[in-house]
Design a protein around this motif. Structure first.
Motif, mmCIF file in Angstrom:
data_model
loop_
_atom_site.group_PDB
_atom_site.id
_atom_site.type_symbol
_atom_site.label_atom_id
_atom_site.label_comp_id
_atom_site.label_asym_id
_atom_site.label_seq_id
_atom_site.Cartn_x
_atom_site.Cartn_y
_atom_site.Cartn_z
ATOM 1 N N ILE A 188 -122.486 -30.378 95.609
ATOM 2 C CA ILE A 188 -122.646 -31.407 96.232
ATOM 3 C C ILE A 188 -124.092 -31.936 96.426
ATOM 4 C CG2 ILE A 188 -120.026 -32.487 96.960
ATOM 5 C CD1 ILE A 188 -121.174 -32.097 99.145
ATOM 6 N N ASP A 189 -124.597 -31.185 96.938
ATOM 7 C CA ASP A 189 -125.737 -30.720 96.620
ATOM 8 C C ASP A 189 -127.000 -31.320 95.450
ATOM 9 O OD1 ASP A 189 -125.695 -30.544 99.910
ATOM 10 O OD2 ASP A 189 -126.027 -28.207 99.581
ATOM 11 N N ASP A 190 -126.102 -31.447 94.890
ATOM 12 C CA ASP A 190 -127.010 -31.500 92.851
ATOM 13 C C ASP A 190 -126.143 -32.456 92.517
ATOM 14 O OD1 ASP A 190 -128.612 -28.953 92.978
ATOM 15 O OD2 ASP A 190 -126.760 -28.499 92.222
ATOM 16 N N THR A 191 -126.057 -33.986 93.374
ATOM 17 C CA THR A 191 -125.661 -34.991 93.249
ATOM 18 C C THR A 191 -126.418 -35.523 92.727
ATOM 19 O OG1 THR A 191 -123.697 -35.544 95.117
ATOM 20 C CG2 THR A 191 -124.712 -37.040 94.785
ATOM 21 N N TYR A 192 -126.790 -36.560 91.940
ATOM 22 C CA TYR A 192 -127.824 -37.695 91.290
ATOM 23 C C TYR A 192 -127.207 -38.986 90.701
ATOM 24 C CZ TYR A 192 -126.158 -35.968 86.917
ATOM 25 O OH TYR A 192 -125.055 -35.752 85.492
ATOM 26 N N THR A 193 -128.603 -39.851 90.994
ATOM 27 C CA THR A 193 -128.429 -41.119 90.234
ATOM 28 C C THR A 193 -127.726 -40.736 88.942
ATOM 29 O OG1 THR A 193 -130.511 -41.542 90.769
ATOM 30 C CG2 THR A 193 -128.820 -42.490 91.976
ATOM 31 N N ALA A 194 -126.720 -41.411 88.592
ATOM 32 C CA ALA A 194 -126.743 -41.267 86.404
ATOM 33 C C ALA A 194 -127.256 -43.397 86.457
ATOM 34 C CB ALA A 194 -125.572 -41.168 86.008
ATOM 35 N N ALA A 195 -127.256 -43.912 86.616
ATOM 36 C CA ALA A 195 -128.033 -45.818 86.486
ATOM 37 C C ALA A 195 -127.460 -45.855 87.682
ATOM 38 C CB ALA A 195 -126.845 -45.786 85.357
ATOM 39 N N VAL A 214 -119.127 -38.599 100.652
ATOM 40 C CA VAL A 214 -118.738 -38.048 99.323
ATOM 41 C C VAL A 214 -117.799 -36.756 99.487
ATOM 42 C CG1 VAL A 214 -119.399 -36.602 97.863
ATOM 43 C CG2 VAL A 214 -121.425 -38.054 98.696
ATOM 44 N N ARG A 215 -117.469 -35.888 100.269
ATOM 45 C CA ARG A 215 -116.204 -35.068 100.839
ATOM 46 C C ARG A 215 -114.695 -36.231 100.633
ATOM 47 N NH1 ARG A 215 -119.237 -32.333 103.738
ATOM 48 N NH2 ARG A 215 -120.480 -29.801 102.425
ATOM 49 N N GLU A 216 -115.131 -37.431 101.331
ATOM 50 C CA GLU A 216 -114.033 -38.341 101.401
ATOM 51 C C GLU A 216 -113.510 -38.697 100.048
ATOM 52 O OE1 GLU A 216 -110.386 -40.215 103.459
ATOM 53 O OE2 GLU A 216 -111.733 -38.760 104.694
ATOM 54 N N ILE A 217 -114.303 -39.197 99.063
ATOM 55 C CA ILE A 217 -114.324 -39.411 97.668
ATOM 56 C C ILE A 217 -113.847 -38.574 97.424
ATOM 57 C CG2 ILE A 217 -115.563 -41.118 95.682
ATOM 58 C CD1 ILE A 217 -116.833 -42.335 98.153
ATOM 59 N N SER A 248 -123.883 -54.668 104.338
ATOM 60 C CA SER A 248 -122.443 -54.245 103.678
ATOM 61 C C SER A 248 -122.169 -53.268 102.604
ATOM 62 C CB SER A 248 -121.068 -55.452 103.671
ATOM 63 O OG SER A 248 -120.215 -55.176 103.305
ATOM 64 N N ALA A 249 -121.326 -52.704 102.172
ATOM 65 C CA ALA A 249 -121.580 -51.717 101.095
ATOM 66 C C ALA A 249 -119.451 -50.852 100.688
ATOM 67 C CB ALA A 249 -122.059 -50.252 100.846
ATOM 68 N N LEU A 250 -119.625 -50.933 99.312
ATOM 69 C CA LEU A 250 -118.536 -50.443 98.538
ATOM 70 C C LEU A 250 -118.608 -49.317 97.899
ATOM 71 C CD1 LEU A 250 -117.429 -53.921 96.980
ATOM 72 C CD2 LEU A 250 -116.282 -52.604 99.028
ATOM 73 N N ALA A 251 -117.687 -48.522 97.792
ATOM 74 C CA ALA A 251 -117.701 -46.694 97.487
ATOM 75 C C ALA A 251 -116.796 -46.921 96.483
ATOM 76 C CB ALA A 251 -118.680 -45.471 97.971
ATOM 77 N N VAL A 252 -116.115 -46.383 95.052
ATOM 78 C CA VAL A 252 -115.529 -45.592 94.967
ATOM 79 C C VAL A 252 -115.257 -44.695 93.869
ATOM 80 C CG1 VAL A 252 -114.198 -48.439 94.630
ATOM 81 C CG2 VAL A 252 -115.362 -47.491 93.132
ATOM 82 N N PRO A 253 -114.250 -43.926 93.769
ATOM 83 C CA PRO A 253 -114.380 -42.416 92.786
ATOM 84 C C PRO A 253 -113.544 -43.404 91.436
ATOM 85 C CG PRO A 253 -112.159 -42.711 94.213
ATOM 86 C CD PRO A 253 -112.954 -44.457 94.922
ATOM 87 N N LEU A 254 -114.546 -42.898 90.831
ATOM 88 C CA LEU A 254 -114.829 -42.759 89.564
ATOM 89 C C LEU A 254 -113.525 -41.841 88.858
ATOM 90 C CD1 LEU A 254 -118.080 -43.263 88.343
ATOM 91 C CD2 LEU A 254 -116.754 -45.062 88.242
ATOM 92 N N PHE A 255 -112.390 -42.340 89.104
ATOM 93 C CA PHE A 255 -111.253 -41.104 88.962
ATOM 94 C C PHE A 255 -110.936 -41.297 87.815
ATOM 95 C CE2 PHE A 255 -106.553 -40.611 90.141
ATOM 96 C CZ PHE A 255 -106.241 -39.367 90.443
ATOM 97 N N ASP A 256 -110.074 -40.559 87.113
ATOM 98 C CA ASP A 256 -109.146 -39.969 86.052
ATOM 99 C C ASP A 256 -108.359 -38.723 85.429
ATOM 100 O OD1 ASP A 256 -109.451 -42.101 83.176
ATOM 101 O OD2 ASP A 256 -108.276 -40.686 83.038
ATOM 102 N N GLU A 257 -107.497 -38.057 84.698
ATOM 103 C CA GLU A 257 -106.854 -37.197 84.621
ATOM 104 C C GLU A 257 -106.439 -36.211 85.866
ATOM 105 O OE1 GLU A 257 -105.405 -36.246 82.031
ATOM 106 O OE2 GLU A 257 -105.719 -38.525 81.087
ATOM 107 N N VAL A 260 -111.956 -36.610 90.092
ATOM 108 C CA VAL A 260 -113.478 -37.262 90.162
ATOM 109 C C VAL A 260 -114.370 -36.872 89.796
ATOM 110 C CG1 VAL A 260 -114.960 -38.487 92.586
ATOM 111 C CG2 VAL A 260 -112.171 -37.917 92.863
ATOM 112 N N LEU A 261 -114.433 -38.065 88.909
ATOM 113 C CA LEU A 261 -115.781 -38.135 87.508
ATOM 114 C C LEU A 261 -116.933 -38.592 88.239
ATOM 115 C CD1 LEU A 261 -114.229 -38.987 84.103
ATOM 116 C CD2 LEU A 261 -114.527 -36.840 85.133
ATOM 117 N N GLY A 262 -117.336 -38.868 89.177
ATOM 118 C CA GLY A 262 -118.584 -39.502 89.697
ATOM 119 C C GLY A 262 -118.325 -40.896 90.976
ATOM 120 N N ILE A 263 -119.493 -41.334 91.185
ATOM 121 C CA ILE A 263 -118.504 -42.214 92.480
ATOM 122 C C ILE A 263 -119.862 -43.678 91.751
ATOM 123 C CG2 ILE A 263 -119.286 -43.408 94.872
ATOM 124 C CD1 ILE A 263 -119.886 -40.286 95.863
ATOM 125 N N LEU A 264 -118.901 -44.782 92.343
ATOM 126 C CA LEU A 264 -119.021 -46.093 91.460
ATOM 127 C C LEU A 264 -119.892 -46.567 92.660
ATOM 128 C CD1 LEU A 264 -119.779 -48.504 90.128
ATOM 129 C CD2 LEU A 264 -117.701 -48.735 89.864
#
Length: 550
Positions: A188-195, A214-217, A248-257, A260-264
């Motif tokens: 997770i130390d290599d986390t980066y913003t894709a967009a 991040v670990r929670e997600i 205020s803030a929101l964060a959801v996992p990009l989740f499939d199969e 977790v592919l990422g975070i929105l």
């Protein structure tokens, strides 16, 4: 205006091509900074003429070169919309600014905060994806936005463009000042913003993530709602999920199969933007669509990698096939027939048949440890090593086996070895001299139906630097056949049953009066009948040598 958009494999970049000279490189003060290790410190320059807005690219003597549309460049060349540019191993495209839909691909630095979050609510992704209440779906923007996002599932466009368009669509449904898609690798130390999307063209800033969040997600697949975190004194010091003056803030996992592919992520500094569970569910619904598309990119990438691998295997199989002797040399008085059938595209069995300068017939059959490309490479090395030694005036079986064994032992990984049988046949006398290095004992079938086994005269080759081998001899009389084979013959299996030595020797005895080719073909037919529809798990290699009757 044109933009230069692309990726270094971890981050996506977008730079407006404004008039002037822009340096591309790994050095941090470059206008177009790329951190990838295949990019030189000052790799190339992009020049945009003030009057004509014509764009040019020029390589600055970079280590790994600059390519425009797959052609390496050595001087300034013009580029235009849709041209592809490679700086080292990073790929970029010239695009209209409108094609990226107003989003700002981020190169934001990621730092970490390990503070726990008190003013937060956690919602499992299962709950977050429950049907939305009517008041949400009544929003006139909701249905058109969801349908537009769903259409992205079938559009053929770069991943970075999809992410940026998605953020702009989500901004219609959720009031926020910053949106981001974060990719979290195994570390997770290599986390980066894709967009990122920042209305008004604001700078994305320095992202400061909480490992707890991040670990929670990632681990628990929870969506997270942060309500007015600045009321907590710790967050007043900006120790939050993302460093900002957010209310205020929101964060959801990009989740499939199951992954977790990422975070929105979305946040706001506007006191009027109070997020609740409905906002979280809308973000989760949009994230689910994005995750499906991201998974599709992965599958397409895997399919392309598989296609490339298959093409490489086909090429390797062709090379390996050309290394082997398909037509053995003429050897008066003897009928010779080799055969090899591989269980995979490439294999680890090898054979060779050659006539030495002094007129003797030399033949080799070996079975390399392992399977696939690794075994095929070792097989090629062993075969090449033997062939170099054929021309020696004082050719000695034990000496060449020792030299090849040391070559394998010194320059291969532990566990790389081979069983081997090598024979040298005197044409006039039928005297066969041989070394058996831990190989299946070849069978010498006599004309009366009896047979002899040519047992091991030493250990496998390539495993030890102290091994030695002895040379033994046998006599081949007219009408007798020597059958040398790999263990793919006796270990051909159906269910839990093996073809075995007994069945093989019976077939060889029954077929002993036929030509060498018919003996081999008859044996293979019996093996195939025995196996039925069972898959073949090992290569089969055979060299049959029959001394013809006078």
């Amino acid at each position: 205006m044109l933009q230069l958009i692309g990726t270094d494999g971890k981050r996506y970049y977008s730079w407006p091509l404004t008039p002037g000279r822009h340096i591309v490189g790994r050095q941090k003060d470059c206008e177009f900074h790329i951190s990838h290790n295949t990019v030189s410190r000052r790799h190339a320059e992009v020049i945009v003429e003030s009057e004509t807005r014509q764009c040019f690219v020029n390589d600055l003597d970079s280590r790994n070169g600059t390519l425009v549309n797959n052609v390496i460049i050595n001087e300034r060349v013009p580029v235009q919309k849709d041209d592809r540019i490679m700086f080292g191993q990073t790929e970029f495209r010239v695009a209209d600014a409108d094609s990226v839909d107003g989003a700002t691909p981020s190169r934001a630095k990621t730092t970490w905060s390990d503070e726990e979050l008190e003013k937060s609510a956690f919602l499992s992704i299962k709950d977050a994806l429950q049907p939305l209440p009517g008041k949400v779906t009544e929003n006139p923007e909701f249905i058109p936005t969801i349908l537009e996002m769903a259409r992205m599932l079938v559009l053929r466009e770069p991943e970075e463009v999809m992410l940026q368009k998605s953020l702009k669509m989500i901004a219609r449904l959720i009031p926020a000042e910053r949106f981001a898609v974060l990719f979290v690798p195994e570390n997770i130390d290599d986390t980066y913003t894709a967009a990122t999307l920042l209305p008004g063209g604001k700078d994305p800033g320095s992202f400061k993530l909480s490992r707890t969040i991040v670990r929670e997600i990632i681990n628990d697949k929870n969506a997270i709602l942060l309500g007015d975190p600045l009321k907590d004194p710790r967050f007043a010091e900006q120790k939050s999920i993302i460093m900002s003056e957010m209310k205020s803030a929101l964060a959801v996992p990009l989740f499939d199969e199951g992954r977790v592919l990422g975070i929105l992520y979305a946040d706001s500094t506007n006191p009027g933007h109070k997020y609740d569970d409905d906002h979280l569910r809308v973000l989760a619904a949009c994230g689910n669509i994005m995750a499906s598309r991201l998974l599709n990119y992965e599958l397409l990438s895997e399919r392309e990698e598989k296609r490339i691998m298959e093409a490489e295997l086909d090429r390797a199989a062709s090379i390996q096939k050309n290394l082997l002797v398909t037509s053995p040399p003429s050897f008066p008085g003897y009928d010779i027939h080799p055969l090899q059938e591989q269980s995979r595209s490439v294999g680890g069995d090898l054979y060779d048949v050659a006539r030495l300068p002094d007129g003797r017939l030399l033949f080799v059959l070996a079975d390399v440890s392992g399977k696939g490309l690794g075994a095929a490479l070792l097989m090629s090395n062993i075969l090449a090593s033997f062939r170099i030694l054929y021309e020696e005036s004082d050719f000695s079986l034990t000496r060449v086996v020792e030299r090849v064994s040391l070559q394998v032992q010194r320059f291969s990984a532990p566990g790389d070895y081979a069983t081997l049988f090598i024979g040298l046949l005197e044409p006039d006398t039928g005297v066969l001299r041989y070394v058996n290095a831990g190989h299946n004992p070849p069978v010498l079938v006599r004309s009366d139906g009896s047979h002899n086994h040519l047992e091991a005269t030493g250990l496998i080759i390539g495993a030890f630097d102290f091994a030695s081998w002895s040379e033994e001899s046998a006599e081949m009389r007219p009408g007798e056949t020597l059958f040398v084979y790999s263990d793919g013959v006796t270990e051909a299996a159906r269910d839990d049953l093996f073809y075995g030595e007994e069945k093989a020797e019976k077939m060889l005895t029954d077929l002993r009066d036929r030509p060498a080719r018919e003996i081999v073909e008859g044996l293979m037919e019996d093996i195939n009948n025995f196996m039925g529809e069972a898959p073949r798990s090992d290569d089969i290699t055979i060299v049959a040598i029959k001394r013809e009757k006078s």
